[in-house]
Structures are given as C-alpha cells and as structure tokens.
Design a protein around this motif. Structure first.
Motif, short mmCIF file in Angstrom:
data_model
loop_
_atom_site.label_atom_id
_atom_site.label_comp_id
_atom_site.label_asym_id
_atom_site.label_seq_id
_atom_site.Cartn_x
_atom_site.Cartn_y
_atom_site.Cartn_z
N ILE A 133 8.69 5.72 2.13
CA ILE A 133 6.23 5.79 1.44
C ILE A 133 6.88 4.53 0.11
CG2 ILE A 133 4.37 6.45 0.54
CD1 ILE A 133 5.72 9.09 1.70
N THR A 134 6.25 3.56 0.55
CA THR A 134 6.80 2.86 -0.44
C THR A 134 5.56 2.40 -1.74
OG1 THR A 134 6.23 0.85 1.02
CG2 THR A 134 8.71 1.46 0.56
N PRO A 135 5.74 1.83 -2.51
CA PRO A 135 4.46 1.79 -4.04
C PRO A 135 4.69 0.00 -3.65
CG PRO A 135 7.09 1.35 -4.89
CD PRO A 135 7.21 1.46 -2.99
N TRP A 136 3.26 -0.54 -4.63
CA TRP A 136 2.97 -1.33 -4.62
C TRP A 136 3.12 -2.60 -5.55
CZ3 TRP A 136 1.33 -2.41 -9.82
CH2 TRP A 136 1.15 -1.18 -10.60
N ASN A 137 4.41 -2.10 -6.11
CA ASN A 137 5.19 -2.79 -6.99
C ASN A 137 5.96 -3.97 -6.78
OD1 ASN A 137 6.25 -0.98 -6.86
ND2 ASN A 137 7.17 -1.33 -9.51
N ILE B 79 6.91 4.29 8.58
CA ILE B 79 6.91 3.53 6.61
C ILE B 79 5.66 3.65 6.28
CG2 ILE B 79 6.74 1.64 5.82
CD1 ILE B 79 9.54 0.81 7.96
N LYS B 80 5.18 3.89 5.33
CA LYS B 80 3.84 4.37 5.19
C LYS B 80 3.55 2.69 3.58
CE LYS B 80 1.55 5.44 2.73
NZ LYS B 80 0.73 4.55 1.41
N PRO B 81 3.71 1.67 3.96
CA PRO B 81 3.16 1.14 2.69
C PRO B 81 2.98 1.11 1.52
CG PRO B 81 2.64 -0.17 4.56
CD PRO B 81 2.53 1.20 4.82
N ALA B 82 2.12 1.42 0.49
CA ALA B 82 0.99 1.09 -0.73
C ALA B 82 -0.39 0.76 0.21
CB ALA B 82 1.55 0.78 -1.60
N GLY B 83 -1.39 1.61 0.07
CA GLY B 83 -3.06 1.21 0.45
C GLY B 83 -2.85 -0.15 0.43
N ASN C 168 -6.31 8.73 3.72
CA ASN C 168 -5.49 9.54 4.45
C ASN C 168 -4.03 9.52 3.60
OD1 ASN C 168 -7.51 9.79 6.26
ND2 ASN C 168 -6.62 8.74 7.58
N VAL C 169 -4.09 8.64 2.80
CA VAL C 169 -2.55 9.13 1.86
C VAL C 169 -1.89 10.31 1.57
CG1 VAL C 169 -3.61 8.38 -0.58
CG2 VAL C 169 -1.29 7.61 0.43
N LYS C 170 -2.67 11.39 1.27
CA LYS C 170 -1.83 11.84 0.74
C LYS C 170 -1.82 13.34 2.05
CE LYS C 170 -3.63 12.96 -4.45
NZ LYS C 170 -5.06 13.44 -4.66
N ALA C 171 -1.84 13.29 3.26
CA ALA C 171 -2.35 14.32 4.57
C ALA C 171 -0.76 13.22 5.16
CB ALA C 171 -3.55 13.64 5.14
N PHE C 172 -0.79 12.12 4.87
CA PHE C 172 0.54 11.07 5.59
C PHE C 172 1.02 11.87 4.38
CE2 PHE C 172 -0.07 7.37 8.24
CZ PHE C 172 -1.56 7.59 8.60
N GLY C 173 1.84 12.03 3.45
CA GLY C 173 2.77 12.34 2.53
C GLY C 173 3.27 13.55 3.38
N LYS C 174 2.17 14.61 3.31
CA LYS C 174 2.62 15.83 3.44
C LYS C 174 2.86 15.38 5.09
CE LYS C 174 -0.43 20.41 3.48
NZ LYS C 174 0.03 21.10 4.56
N THR D 51 11.92 9.14 2.01
CA THR D 51 12.99 8.59 1.16
C THR D 51 11.86 7.87 0.49
OG1 THR D 51 13.65 6.49 0.59
CG2 THR D 51 12.86 5.84 3.22
N PHE D 52 11.33 8.03 -1.42
CA PHE D 52 9.28 7.89 -1.36
C PHE D 52 10.52 6.26 -2.89
CE2 PHE D 52 7.10 8.81 -4.93
CZ PHE D 52 6.15 7.67 -5.03
N THR D 53 9.94 5.34 -3.66
CA THR D 53 9.13 5.15 -4.50
C THR D 53 8.19 5.28 -5.16
OG1 THR D 53 11.20 3.37 -3.76
CG2 THR D 53 10.35 2.99 -5.60
N GLY D 54 7.99 5.49 -6.12
CA GLY D 54 6.81 5.79 -6.62
C GLY D 54 6.77 6.89 -8.41
N SER D 55 5.85 6.76 -8.47
CA SER D 55 5.51 8.12 -9.52
C SER D 55 6.05 9.07 -9.75
CB SER D 55 4.01 8.35 -10.15
OG SER D 55 3.27 8.89 -8.91
N THR D 56 6.71 9.86 -10.96
CA THR D 56 7.32 10.65 -10.70
C THR D 56 6.44 11.76 -10.38
OG1 THR D 56 9.07 10.17 -12.25
CG2 THR D 56 8.82 12.19 -12.21
N GLY D 57 5.08 11.77 -10.70
CA GLY D 57 4.44 13.14 -10.42
C GLY D 57 4.41 13.76 -8.58
N VAL D 58 3.90 12.12 -8.16
CA VAL D 58 3.86 11.81 -6.66
C VAL D 58 5.29 12.88 -5.88
CG1 VAL D 58 3.46 11.06 -4.54
CG2 VAL D 58 1.94 10.55 -6.50
N GLY D 59 6.46 11.65 -6.66
CA GLY D 59 8.01 13.03 -5.80
C GLY D 59 8.07 14.01 -5.63
#
Ligand code: ADP
Length: 505
Positions: free
Chosen positions: A173-177, A199-203, A234-240, A252-260
């Motif tokens: 799961i990857t971020p947009w930056n 792979i689930k890229p950022a929307g 569906n991003v949250k359901a995808f993460g789950k 493996t995830f790159t993104g915010s600490t909260g989502v991590g």
C-alpha cells in the motif's frame, strides 16, 4: 495558459490550464486495473475520477475495484507464487533489469504522468523515475546474492545450514507523494526475493502505478506476479482485506503513522510480517560553526522538495543564535526566488499541494505560529489565483515549542525557524518528537558531527546535506516512524524468511 506574472513583489507564479500529459506513448496512461496479467474494469462498472492538483481538472477515471475483486487478485498472486518461487534468482534479476530498461526508455512519459497526477515539477518527476530505475537495478543486483549460512554445531554428527526463502504474497500500500518510487522500492525487493505482489496505489495517484504495471508486462514478468488494483471509496476495506486475508504473508505500507497503526493491528490477526515507513518531523539543525550558505542550500533541498510533502522533509529548523539572522535572511531570499505553478511549466520549482485539505493544514500551522508570536518572513497565504491547491512557500521566524508546527508534521512548504543556544538544548528539542525518520545538521566540527549523529533519535541523518536518499542506503525510521528498511543490502530482509536446516549424518 496565462502568462507568468509577478505578485506582491514576492515570487513568480503561473496559472495553467494544462491538465493531461502530452505523451509520446499515450497507451502508458492506463485506465484499467491490472489483475493476473489482464487489464480489467471493475465488474460493477464503478470508476472514480483522478484530478490534476495543479488545475483541479480531471485527468480521467480508473476502476473502483471491489473487495471481492481484490480477493481474486490475491488468489491469483498466490497461484502465481507457486511457479515464481521456483524461477532462478538470475532470471528474476534479468526481469528487473528489463523492467528498469523500459522505465529508462519511457522516462519522459512516466515523468509527465507523475507530474499531472501528483503536481511535482517535471524535473523532480524525472528524478523520481530515475530513482525507480536505480531501485530496480539495485534489486536486480541483490537477487543473485541471497545467501544462507553454514553453521558449525556442537554435535559432530550434525550439519547445519540456513536458506532464505520468499515469504509469499506481499500486500503493498503506497502513498501519493512518491507514486512511482515507493512502489519500486517494495516491488523491486519482492521480485528479487521471489515473492508475488498485490499493489494498492493511493487513489489520488494511480496512473504511475498502472504505467509501471504496463511496463512490467512488457518486461516479461509473469502474470499474477504484479497486480495493481485501484480504489478510492473502498480504501479502508482494501487495507483490512490486505492485512487479514490469509493468503497474504507480508504487508508493507508507506503513509501516515495513524493509518500505519490501524494496518498493524489488522495484520496482527494473522501475525503477518509487516514493515512500515511512516510519518516524520525532521529536525534540521544549523550550528554556530556551520557553513551558512551550504546550510541554506540544504534547507531548500530538504524542505521544499515536493512542495514540502516528503516524509523526510525538514520540518523544524533549529538555528544557533549566532547565525540565526543570517540564515533567516538568506533562506528568505532563496524562497522569494521560487517559481510556483503547474509542474509541467518550464522553470516551475514549486508545484501544488495534493488537495485543499493539505493547503488548509499548512495555513493552520502558519496561523497558529503567528498567533503565538511567530514572525512571517515571507509567504503565509493561499495562492488561490494560481489554483485551489497552491500555498506560497513560507518562512516563519520566532517559532517555539508551543506551536503546532514543532510537534506535527506540516507536509507543506513552511520553514519554521527556532533559535537555540547550546548543543544539549537542541538535541533535547530535536528528540522530543514521537516520530524519528530523518534528521539533518550542519557543522564543521568533527567531534560534534559524530556526537550529534549518534544522539539524534532518527533512522537517517544528513550531515552537511539536505538530500539523503539513494538505492544503496537503508531507508526507514525509529519510534513512531515505523520499522523495516527499504533499499540497501537490508532491503530484501522483509521479503525473506530464514529457514534453518539441521542434517544428522
Ligand atoms: P497521507 O496522510 O500521506 O495521505 P495516508 O496514510 O492517509 O497518507 O495514505 C497513504 C496510503 O494509505 C494511500 O494509499 C491511502 O489510500 C491509504 N490508506 C488510507 N487510509 C487507509 C486505511 N484505513 N487502510 C488502508 N489504506 C489506507
């Protein structure tokens, strides 16, 4: 397109209506997801729109894939793993090299796609594709060197050795930056190790990921090894699902600490291998013995890359009282010379932020600092004339620990300057953060360089430089910035399991 104008005597900015990339290979702008070697729409026909942050106009649509379709992709990746794990290391290495070559051949198109979806200036986007090439080359070199150990036993009739095996299907799961390079660091390592991926890229930035998948196919990477599924609602359901599906072995995830934290707790249900590269709040310290001009150059490179939206961006500038005024004045001059606008325009070095919420966050940090006694040296306003997502590159002086900018990651073009007196004081301030990804400092004193490098509670330190990433280096953090290392000789570890084999002779 309107002509560049000068505004408020500060800096140039450009309003532009160029939304879509002008590609030499238009087929690289994919509008479908990539599952098990097929380009597919969502079975429901649902799509979502992706906007160019510079113009706030749509680039196009991509499928809103469902959780059932994700499950099918995970099953396909699991099926593909049966054969892929048996492919020789050298052949996997060759696949990565071919993929890297295709990226190099299409670098300009890929950079344009990246700029229209993310907003970063074209020169930075070219650099990001360059880093993908370097990552694939690096992991192509690592793939044939996945060694085990031979271990002596106390028991003379035992022979003992270890082998390293791919963990299995990896959820990415990857971020947009960094829409391209974050994927390359993860999928490059996964393929080198012999894993398959979903792979689930950022929307907000799916197009770079889809273009890379198109080139993966051309590079001869077998079907099911690289799957890219787009989703927004569906991003949250995808993460789950990625974290809980029993067929996935690693997340493996790159993104915010909260989502991590959410993903880590979900992955705990199946005790999955996890690695997280999360938020930072990097200190940037300028000591009294620093080369101030070099520090200003490093500050600009670290703070304003990606308009301040990188996880290793300097967020808190601690400047020694004896060089504070000089540093503040020289930094402000450099910031005033920046050109803000659509990243596709020549000479633009500050693009938009990703969305209006990001602009609001920067403005909240600036307002909070000014309300509490901060002094605005430049910027400090939304550039609504340029577009909805633009914020003026900003420098605020007289910042102190009571202000939000010192304890939260701004993720935008705000340089906050804090005066300090002693080394002990500044180390204590720098280490106050709950996160610890990167830290920077400028000094010419060799003892201090070693002392401070060791004392900073971060995963990566830049000494007399504001730029610290390359494929050969371990990238990752400590504290709430997560764990695991990407790139480097350690970058494969998270995608491999060590197996111990004891043979009695
Ligand atoms: P940022 O704050 O930088 O936008 P996020 O952590 O919110 O970073 O997003 C990074 C990635 O995580 C994106 O691909 C986003 O779609 C995804 N994401 C966001 N929330 C969740 C979630 N609850 N579960 C899984 N993925 C998520």
């Amino acid at each position: 397109m309107l002509a560049p104008v000068r505004r408020a005597g500060i800096r140039q900015f450009v309003r532009s209506i160029t939304t879509k990339p002008d590609l030499s290979k238009p087929e690289l702008l994919k509008t479908q997801s990539y599952v098990n070697g097929q380009w597919v729409n969502a079975k429901s026909g649902a799509t979502f729109t992706v906007d160019n942050p510079a113009t706030s106009e749509p680039i196009g649509t991509v499928p809103e894939m469902s959780v059932e379709e994700l499950q099918e992709a995970i099953s396909a990746a699991k099926e593909a793993f049966k054969d892929f794990r048996k492919v020789s290391n050298r052949e996997r290495s060759n696949m990565l090299r071919r993929w890297s070559q295709l990226l190099a051949e299409n670098q300009e198109d890929l950079a344009k796609i990246l700029t229209v979806e993310n907003g970063k200036p074209l020169a930075e986007a070219r650099g990001e594709i360059g880093s993908c090439i370097a990552n694939f080359d690096w992991f192509a070199e690592e793939a044939p060197r996945i060694y085990g150990d031979t271990i002596p036993s106390w028991n003379t009739s035992n022979r003992m050795h270890t082998i390293k095996q791919p963990v299995g299907v990896c959820g990415i799961i990857t971020p947009w930056n960094f829409p391209a390079s974050m994927i390359s660091r993860k999928v490059g390592a996964a393929i080198a190790a012999g894993c398959t991926t979903v792979i689930k890229p950022a929307g907000a930035t799916p197009y770079s990921a889809l273009a890379m998948a198109e080139l993966a196919e051309k590079a001869g990477i077998p079907k099911g090894v690289v799957n890219v599924l787009t989703a927004s609602e569906n991003v949250k359901a995808f993460g789950k699902e990625i974290c809980e599906n029993p067929l996935i072995s690693k997340v493996t995830f790159t993104g915010s600490t909260g989502v991590g934290k959410v993903l880590m707790s979900q992955a705990a249900t199946g005790m999955k291998k996890v690695s997280f590269e999360l938020g930072g709040n990097a200190p940037f310290i300028v000591f009294n013995d620093a080369d101030v001009d070099a520090a200003v150059t490093g500050a600009v490179a670290s703070k304003f890359r990606g308009s301040g939206q990188t996880c290793i961006c300097a967020n808190r500038f601690y400047v020694h009282e004896s060089v504070y005024d000089e540093f503040a004045q020289k930094l402000t001059e450099k910031v005033n010379a920046m050109k803000v606008g659509n990243g596709l325009e020549n000479g633009v070095n500050q693009g938009p932020l990703t969305n209006p919420e990001s602009v609001d966050k920067v403005h909240r940090h600036v307002s909070d600092a000014l309300d509490k006694g901060g002094k605005l040296l430049t910027g400090g306003k939304k550039l609504t004339d340029v577009g909805k997502n633009f914020y003026a590159p900003t420098v605020v002086a007289n910042v102190d620990s009571s202000m939000a900018v010192t304890c939260e990651e701004t993720f935008g073009p705000l340089a906050a300057l804090i005066k300090f007196s002693t080394e002990d004081e500044v180390i204590e301030l720098a280490n106050r953060a709950e996160v610890g990804l990167a830290g920077y400092f400028y000094s010419k004193d060799v003892s201090r360089i070693n002392r401070v490098s060791e004392a900073l509670e971060v995963g990566m330190v830049g000494v007399n430089t504001g730029l610290i990433t390359e494929a050969a280096l371990p990238f990752g953090g400590v504290k709430q910035s997560g764990f695991g290392r990407e790139g480097s000789k350690y970058g494969l570890d998270d995608y491999l399991s060590i197996k111990t084999i004891v043979t009695s002779i």
